[in-house]
Design a protein around this motif. Structure first.
Motif, PDB file in Angstrom:
ATOM      1  N   ARG A 361      30.526  28.920  58.004  1.00 19.86           N
ATOM      2  CA  ARG A 361      29.743  28.161  58.407  1.00 19.86           C
ATOM      3  C   ARG A 361      30.813  26.911  58.553  1.00 19.86           C
ATOM      4  NH1 ARG A 361      25.808  29.354  56.456  1.00 19.86           N
ATOM      5  NH2 ARG A 361      24.969  30.475  58.121  1.00 19.86           N
ATOM      6  N   ARG A 362      30.839  26.536  56.968  1.00 20.86           N
ATOM      7  CA  ARG A 362      30.820  24.811  56.974  1.00 20.86           C
ATOM      8  C   ARG A 362      32.891  25.080  57.031  1.00 20.86           C
ATOM      9  NH1 ARG A 362      34.005  23.211  52.011  1.00 20.86           N
ATOM     10  NH2 ARG A 362      33.529  20.892  51.710  1.00 20.86           N
ATOM     11  N   LEU A 363      33.689  26.047  57.466  1.00 18.66           N
ATOM     12  CA  LEU A 363      35.045  26.196  57.401  1.00 18.66           C
ATOM     13  C   LEU A 363      34.737  25.765  59.505  1.00 18.66           C
ATOM     14  CD1 LEU A 363      37.914  26.095  57.190  1.00 18.66           C
ATOM     15  CD2 LEU A 363      37.663  28.715  57.319  1.00 18.66           C
ATOM     16  N   VAL A 364      34.046  26.350  60.101  1.00 16.46           N
ATOM     17  CA  VAL A 364      34.016  26.539  61.185  1.00 16.46           C
ATOM     18  C   VAL A 364      33.332  24.972  61.608  1.00 16.46           C
ATOM     19  CG1 VAL A 364      32.417  26.749  63.361  1.00 16.46           C
ATOM     20  CG2 VAL A 364      33.374  28.850  61.812  1.00 16.46           C
ATOM     21  N   ALA A 445      45.263  13.262  56.581  1.00 10.46           N
ATOM     22  CA  ALA A 445      45.012  14.278  55.232  1.00 10.46           C
ATOM     23  C   ALA A 445      43.576  14.915  54.704  1.00 10.46           C
ATOM     24  CB  ALA A 445      45.788  13.448  53.576  1.00 10.46           C
ATOM     25  N   SER A 446      42.076  13.749  54.403  1.00 12.07           N
ATOM     26  CA  SER A 446      41.248  14.240  54.244  1.00 12.07           C
ATOM     27  C   SER A 446      41.347  15.591  54.400  1.00 12.07           C
ATOM     28  CB  SER A 446      40.146  12.636  54.298  1.00 12.07           C
ATOM     29  OG  SER A 446      39.092  13.280  53.257  1.00 12.07           O
ATOM     30  N   GLN A 447      41.079  15.223  55.949  1.00 12.96           N
ATOM     31  CA  GLN A 447      40.334  16.225  56.811  1.00 12.96           C
ATOM     32  C   GLN A 447      41.351  17.788  56.452  1.00 12.96           C
ATOM     33  OE1 GLN A 447      40.961  15.420  60.772  1.00 12.96           O
ATOM     34  NE2 GLN A 447      39.462  13.487  60.665  1.00 12.96           N
ATOM     35  N   ALA A 448      42.385  17.739  56.169  1.00  9.64           N
ATOM     36  CA  ALA A 448      42.841  18.838  55.962  1.00  9.64           C
ATOM     37  C   ALA A 448      42.687  19.277  54.456  1.00  9.64           C
ATOM     38  CB  ALA A 448      44.997  18.558  56.000  1.00  9.64           C
ATOM     39  N   SER A 449      42.852  18.720  53.633  1.00 11.84           N
ATOM     40  CA  SER A 449      42.233  19.146  52.333  1.00 11.84           C
ATOM     41  C   SER A 449      40.998  19.697  52.390  1.00 11.84           C
ATOM     42  CB  SER A 449      41.926  17.955  51.209  1.00 11.84           C
ATOM     43  OG  SER A 449      41.218  16.323  51.681  1.00 11.84           O
ATOM     44  N   GLU A 450      39.879  19.254  53.194  1.00 14.52           N
ATOM     45  CA  GLU A 450      38.492  19.416  52.900  1.00 14.52           C
ATOM     46  C   GLU A 450      38.621  21.157  53.882  1.00 14.52           C
ATOM     47  OE1 GLU A 450      36.443  16.739  55.207  1.00 14.52           O
ATOM     48  OE2 GLU A 450      35.805  15.732  53.118  1.00 14.52           O
ATOM     49  N   ILE A 451      39.306  21.197  54.607  1.00 14.17           N
ATOM     50  CA  ILE A 451      39.722  21.673  55.861  1.00 14.17           C
ATOM     51  C   ILE A 451      40.327  23.171  54.915  1.00 14.17           C
ATOM     52  CG2 ILE A 451      40.638  23.304  57.667  1.00 14.17           C
ATOM     53  CD1 ILE A 451      40.237  21.141  59.177  1.00 14.17           C
ATOM     54  N   GLN A 452      40.743  23.164  53.876  1.00 14.73           N
ATOM     55  CA  GLN A 452      41.818  24.227  52.735  1.00 14.73           C
ATOM     56  C   GLN A 452      40.966  24.042  51.229  1.00 14.73           C
ATOM     57  OE1 GLN A 452      45.095  21.806  51.207  1.00 14.73           O
ATOM     58  NE2 GLN A 452      45.910  21.808  53.181  1.00 14.73           N
ATOM     59  N   ILE A 453      39.681  23.441  51.301  1.00 20.60           N
ATOM     60  CA  ILE A 453      39.334  23.741  50.309  1.00 20.60           C
ATOM     61  C   ILE A 453      38.172  24.937  51.167  1.00 20.60           C
ATOM     62  CG2 ILE A 453      36.716  22.990  48.977  1.00 20.60           C
ATOM     63  CD1 ILE A 453      38.473  20.230  48.833  1.00 20.60           C
ATOM     64  N   ALA A 454      37.139  25.245  52.108  1.00 24.29           N
ATOM     65  CA  ALA A 454      36.801  25.240  52.633  1.00 24.29           C
ATOM     66  C   ALA A 454      37.125  26.947  52.830  1.00 24.29           C
ATOM     67  CB  ALA A 454      36.376  25.012  53.621  1.00 24.29           C
ATOM     68  N   GLN A 455      38.837  27.087  53.129  1.00 17.75           N
ATOM     69  CA  GLN A 455      39.616  28.673  53.297  1.00 17.75           C
ATOM     70  C   GLN A 455      39.376  28.975  51.932  1.00 17.75           C
ATOM     71  OE1 GLN A 455      42.443  27.004  55.260  1.00 17.75           O
ATOM     72  NE2 GLN A 455      42.176  26.677  57.255  1.00 17.75           N
ATOM     73  N   ALA A 456      39.366  28.532  50.937  1.00 15.43           N
ATOM     74  CA  ALA A 456      39.556  28.328  49.387  1.00 15.43           C
ATOM     75  C   ALA A 456      38.583  29.642  49.240  1.00 15.43           C
ATOM     76  CB  ALA A 456      39.887  27.893  48.996  1.00 15.43           C
ATOM     77  N   ASP A 457      37.110  28.937  49.810  1.00 14.88           N
ATOM     78  CA  ASP A 457      35.702  29.153  49.268  1.00 14.88           C
ATOM     79  C   ASP A 457      35.861  30.287  50.133  1.00 14.88           C
ATOM     80  OD1 ASP A 457      35.312  26.864  47.486  1.00 14.88           O
ATOM     81  OD2 ASP A 457      34.079  25.889  48.828  1.00 14.88           O
ATOM     82  N   LEU A 458      35.639  30.802  51.010  1.00  9.56           N
ATOM     83  CA  LEU A 458      35.924  31.904  52.362  1.00  9.56           C
ATOM     84  C   LEU A 458      36.198  32.831  51.258  1.00  9.56           C
ATOM     85  CD1 LEU A 458      34.503  32.952  54.867  1.00  9.56           C
ATOM     86  CD2 LEU A 458      36.524  32.403  56.042  1.00  9.56           C
ATOM     87  N   ALA A 459      37.876  32.655  51.152  1.00 12.34           N
ATOM     88  CA  ALA A 459      38.311  34.160  50.635  1.00 12.34           C
ATOM     89  C   ALA A 459      37.659  33.699  49.894  1.00 12.34           C
ATOM     90  CB  ALA A 459      40.106  32.902  50.760  1.00 12.34           C
ATOM     91  N   THR A 460      37.463  33.317  48.411  1.00  5.24           N
ATOM     92  CA  THR A 460      36.810  33.898  46.849  1.00  5.24           C
ATOM     93  C   THR A 460      34.840  34.220  47.565  1.00  5.24           C
ATOM     94  OG1 THR A 460      37.413  31.816  46.405  1.00  5.24           O
ATOM     95  CG2 THR A 460      36.026  32.810  44.899  1.00  5.24           C
ATOM     96  N   ALA A 461      34.568  34.325  49.439  1.00  5.14           N
ATOM     97  CA  ALA A 461      33.374  35.203  49.328  1.00  5.14           C
ATOM     98  C   ALA A 461      33.417  35.928  49.284  1.00  5.14           C
ATOM     99  CB  ALA A 461      32.348  33.709  50.192  1.00  5.14           C
ATOM    100  N   ASP A 462      34.786  35.722  50.430  1.00  3.42           N
ATOM    101  CA  ASP A 462      35.630  37.899  50.866  1.00  3.42           C
ATOM    102  C   ASP A 462      35.931  38.466  49.651  1.00  3.42           C
ATOM    103  OD1 ASP A 462      35.541  36.259  52.953  1.00  3.42           O
ATOM    104  OD2 ASP A 462      37.229  36.286  53.108  1.00  3.42           O
TER     105      ASP A 462
END
Length: 534
Positions: A361-364, A445-462
């Motif tokens: 949800r945060r990534l979206v 750049a900030s937006q890209a880093s936040e999206i990358q963090i959200a994607q990493a959290d999603l991968a960890t949750a998976d």
């Protein structure tokens, strides 16, 4: 050694013993004060004997004369009166005879003559001399005793002692038999009469069952379950089942279902085993523990149950119902184990799912508020900046070339300068888009880093979710291994002959118990009597 006594005339007096002759045996009546020689011819004959017997001065010979205890005491008193110091009663006799004094004559010849002249002085002297208890005077004159040797007298005394001992032994034996009859035989007869004639027969139903695990239970890697036999793996469950069947809960449940209390309250049961109609649960439970016996063999893992009742069919029904209770209890125990094993895994899986949903949800949300693909946008901007920088470099080179001419073209120079300014402004704009934040949005750049963090959290949750799913699956497998099954090895069958009471064995046991109690009490009384008398 016996010698013929010298014939002499005797004057028989009351309360005055006559002195026996040396070497002649004399019989003295303990109740008389007169001693008469055994030879009656010495009393009746008036002819003096030619040979007089000399008194013996040897202590051994004196011992053989068979002197009585009263004569010896008289001799000791006379020796003390004459100032002698004898070491024994026989020594007193020897010392008196050595001085020529007859130890068994109370008064000498001179005292007898003086006593005839003065009766009062004689009475006073006799009163002073007599210090020992005297016998009661008899109205008749004592006669001489029968001739009896010391050996015969001793044999008669030994025989009398033996008869007394035998009499006392018979009396004690009769007392012992009476006590045994009262305290041992009579209670044993009463107990035997109860067991043989009164006790109600009890029919016993025996059954055996054991608790098994599912296939592969206890063989998980890294544990000791595979090294233990199945009976040890289910030992705790077997003990818990045995405890439940012996509990008051099982008794109350059996009473509600089949009327355990009513069965043992029947009038056909003898009074000692019968329950009162208004008996308490504790009394009923006591009877339940008496007639329902369970045992667990840890080496075989078998639970053995023995149930007794007044009716064979009732005993079988009670046994079957208790086995049903045991099956339900085993199912409850295994169900709790399965739930405990899976409960944690299910909870962990649910938490992993919630975390994964939150990360998605945060990534979206980040993608909806910014560019869908910030990395691609950044790549485009960087490509555009590269092109602008290349054009700007070309225009600056061209401008520098025009400025290096001696007569540059001013219009061309102004045009190049304008192009350089435009390219520089575009370059600054693109850099600002990439690195600077605005009032409404953050930098790319900030937006890209936040999206990358959200994607990493999603991968960890998976990953967490996948691990939780695997754990849940393993927990379910282990839970299935914890399933317990109750298997009846020996089914309950009605008995045709009563098993209790065991009349002979119980009577013998009662006899041994009463005998032990009697011996214990007898020993205690003997010890106390000895302590008191000591």
């Amino acid at each position: 050694m016996t010698m013929k006594p010298k014939a002499r005339k005797f004057r028989i007096r009351r309360n005055a013993p006559a002195a026996p002759k040396s070497g002649a045996s004399a019989q003295t009546d303990p109740g008389d004060d007169v001693a008469i020689p055994e030879d009656t011819s010495a009393v009746t004959s008036n002819e003096p004997s030619d040979q007089a017997a000399k008194p013996s001065l040897d202590i051994d010979e004196i011992r053989k004369e068979g002197l009585t205890g009263r004569q010896l005491r008289m001799a000791r008193r006379m020796a003390q009166k004459h100032g002698l110091a004898p070491t024994s009663d026989f020594d007193a006799v020897r010392l008196l005879r050595a001085r020529g004094i007859d130890p068994f004559q109370r008064a000498s010849i001179v005292e007898l003559v003086s006593s005839a002249a003065s009766g009062a002085d004689k009475a006073g002297r006799q009163k002073d001399e007599i210090q020992l208890p005297q016998t009661v005077e008899r109205e008749h004159i004592n006669l001489p005793a029968a001739d009896m040797s010391p050996a015969e007298r001793r044999a008669e005394q030994i025989k009398s002692i033996q008869q007394d001992i035998a009499s006392r032994r018979r009396r004690k034996l009769m007392l012992l038999l009476s006590r045994l009859a009262v305290f041992v035989l009579l209670p044993t007869l009463i107990a035997g009469y109860y067991f043989f004639a009164i006790a109600s027969p009890m029919y016993t139903t025996k059954s055996e069952f054991l608790i098994l695990t599912a296939d592969g239970a206890g063989t998980s890697a890294g544990g000791l379950g595979g090294l233990l036999p199945s009976q040890f793996a289910t030992g705790q469950d077997s003990i818990a089942t045995q405890s439940y069947l012996q509990s008051k809960d099982a008794m109350l449940r059996l009473d509600r279902d089949l009327g355990f209390r009513d069965h043992f309250s029947q009038e056909t049961i003898d009074p000692l085993q019968r329950l009162d109609s208004d008996a308490t649960n504790e009394a009923v439970y006591k009877v339940y523990r008496k007639y329902v016996k369970l045992g667990y063999d840890p080496t075989e893992g078998v639970i053995r149950m023995e149930l007794s009742s007044a009716d064979p069919e009732t005993s079988r029904v009670f046994s079957e119902r208790l086995i049903e209770y045991a099956e339900e209890r085993v199912d409850q125990l295994s169900q709790e184990k399965r739930f405990d094993a899976v409960k944690t895994a299910v909870q962990s899986l649910q938490e992993a799912k919630e975390e994964r949903r939150a990360a998605q949800r945060r990534l979206v949300e980040l993608q909806e508020g910014t560019i869908l693909d910030p990395e691609g946008e950044i790549a485009n901007i960087r490509s555009l900046i590269g092109n602008v920088e290349l054009q700007l470099q070309e225009k600056q080179l061209a401008l520098n070339t025009q400025l290096n001419n001696s007569r540059p073209n001013q219009a061309r120079v102004e045009a190049l300068r304008t192009e350089v300014d435009v390219l520089q402004a575009e370059l600054d704009k693109q850099n600002a888009r990439l690195n600077r934040a605005t009032e409404t949005s953050s930098s790319l750049a900030s937006q890209a880093s936040e999206i990358q963090i959200a994607q990493a959290d999603l991968a960890t949750a998976d990953l967490v979710l996948q691990s939780a799913l695997e754990t849940k699956r393993q927990s379910e497998i282990e839970a299935n291994k914890q399933v317990r099954y109750l298997t009846v090895a020996v089914k309950p069958v009605s008995s045709q002959d009563p098993s209790y009471p065991r009349s002979f064995e119980n009577t013998l046991l009662a006899f041994l118990i009463f005998t032990g109690i009697y011996l214990l009490l007898s020993l205690t009384a003997s010890v106390l009597r000895e302590q008191v008398s000591s």
